[in-house]
Design an enzyme around this catalytic site. Structure first.
Site, PDB file in Angstrom:
ATOM      1  N   ASP A  16       0.833  -1.208   0.000  1.00 21.92           N
ATOM      2  CA  ASP A  16       0.000   0.000   0.000  1.00 21.92           C
ATOM      3  C   ASP A  16       0.873   1.264   0.000  1.00 21.92           C
ATOM      4  O   ASP A  16       1.953   1.271   0.595  1.00 21.92           O
ATOM      5  CB  ASP A  16      -0.898  -0.036   1.243  1.00 21.92           C
ATOM      6  N   HIS A  33       3.009   3.379  -9.005  1.00 24.64           N
ATOM      7  CA  HIS A  33       2.953   1.921  -9.227  1.00 24.64           C
ATOM      8  C   HIS A  33       4.230   1.426  -9.915  1.00 24.64           C
ATOM      9  O   HIS A  33       4.701   0.323  -9.634  1.00 24.64           O
ATOM     10  CB  HIS A  33       1.716   1.557 -10.049  1.00 24.64           C
ATOM     11  N   LEU A 126      11.770 -20.859  -3.813  1.00 25.04           N
ATOM     12  CA  LEU A 126      10.816 -19.822  -3.405  1.00 25.04           C
ATOM     13  C   LEU A 126       9.517 -19.973  -4.172  1.00 25.04           C
ATOM     14  O   LEU A 126       9.507 -20.125  -5.399  1.00 25.04           O
ATOM     15  CB  LEU A 126      11.405 -18.420  -3.666  1.00 25.04           C
TER      16      LEU A 126
END
Ligand code: FPP
Length: 240
Positions: A16, A33, A126
């Site tokens: 956020d 972004h 991962l």
């Protein structure tokens, strides 16, 4: 740099503050972004380096479609570019990338790129889950509908867990949310039942490796009881 053990297998991030980061600099939200996507790549790499086995990021919620088209388009473009880069560098990473959420409304181009990366990335070191057009409530409804379509009349918790998008991942041990907000926003609602939360005022694009260290250190100071009590906390038996 901290190193994690089996107590911290899965970290989930609510990324956020991209918009605020950009507005603070007199830039467009889209620029926020773009910077956020760079932070995402750094954070994923760092989590892998410190031994985290699974990372989930909230890239785009089922509610985010209501944002201006230019902003939605930029996020989708950033995802496409990331997938292109991943495809080129697949041999360098022992990663397994999975998108969680409803892919149906995505563009054909993005869907194809997602499919290519998902099919080519079967790494074991991962696991990276990218939540895209994701909503926690929608995920639970999807799981229940899957079970109903197979003829199930009543469900158990195990059956729902096994039919979530994250069925093959451990639940998140730690959920980190940046930018000062302290809510879940429909993210991993089922899976977060016993997650630890870490909130920081730092805006996502500003998040650094040291901030992840702080979140991890905070996690290791917590006592997780999963609804029970620790042996050391059990009341000693009364002699009477
Ligand atoms: C929330 O910040 C962020 C989003 C809704 C989008 C997150 C997307 C990225 C970090 C880029 C995704 C790309 C990849 C490759 C994963 P906000 O815009 O709500 O910030 P604000 O609350 O300050 O307005």
């Amino acid at each position: 740099m901290v190193i994690v053990d089996e107590k911290l297998k899965h970290i989930a991030f609510i990324m956020d503050g991209n918009g605020r980061w950009a507005i603070n600099r007199g830039l467009s939200r889209e620029a926020g972004h773009t910077q956020g996507a760079k932070t995402f790549e750094r954070v994923v790499k760092y989590c892998g380096d410190i031994g985290v086995k699974c990372v989930t990021v909230y890239a785009f919620s089922t509610e985010n479609w209501s944002r201006p088209k230019s902003e939605v388009d930029r996020i989708m473009l950033l995802l496409e570019r990331y997938l292109d880069r991943m495809m080129k560098r697949m041999d360098e990473y022992d990663v397994c990338v999975r998108f969680i959420g409803d892919k149906q409304p995505l563009s054909d181009t993005l869907k194809k790129k997602i499919q290519r990366v998902e099919e080519s990335s079967g790494g074991k070191t991962l696991r990276l889950n990218i939540a895209l057009n994701y909503g926690g409530r929608a995920e639970i409804v999807h799981a229940v509908n899957t079970l109903i379509s197979r003829g199930t009349c009543s469900v158990t918790e195990e059956m729902i867990s096994e039919n979530l998008y994250t069925a093959d991942c451990p639940p998140p041990d730690l959920i980190v949310r940046t930018a000062g907000e302290q809510r879940l926003s429909n993210f991993l609602m089922w899976q977060s039942a016993y997650s630890e939360f870490y909130f920081t005022d730092t805006l996502w694009p500003d998040l650094k490796e040291e901030d992840i260290d702080l979140a991890v250190e905070s996690f290791y100071k917590r006592t997780r009881r999963f609804g029970g009590v620790l042996k050391s906390e059990a009341v000693p038996k009364s002699p009477h």
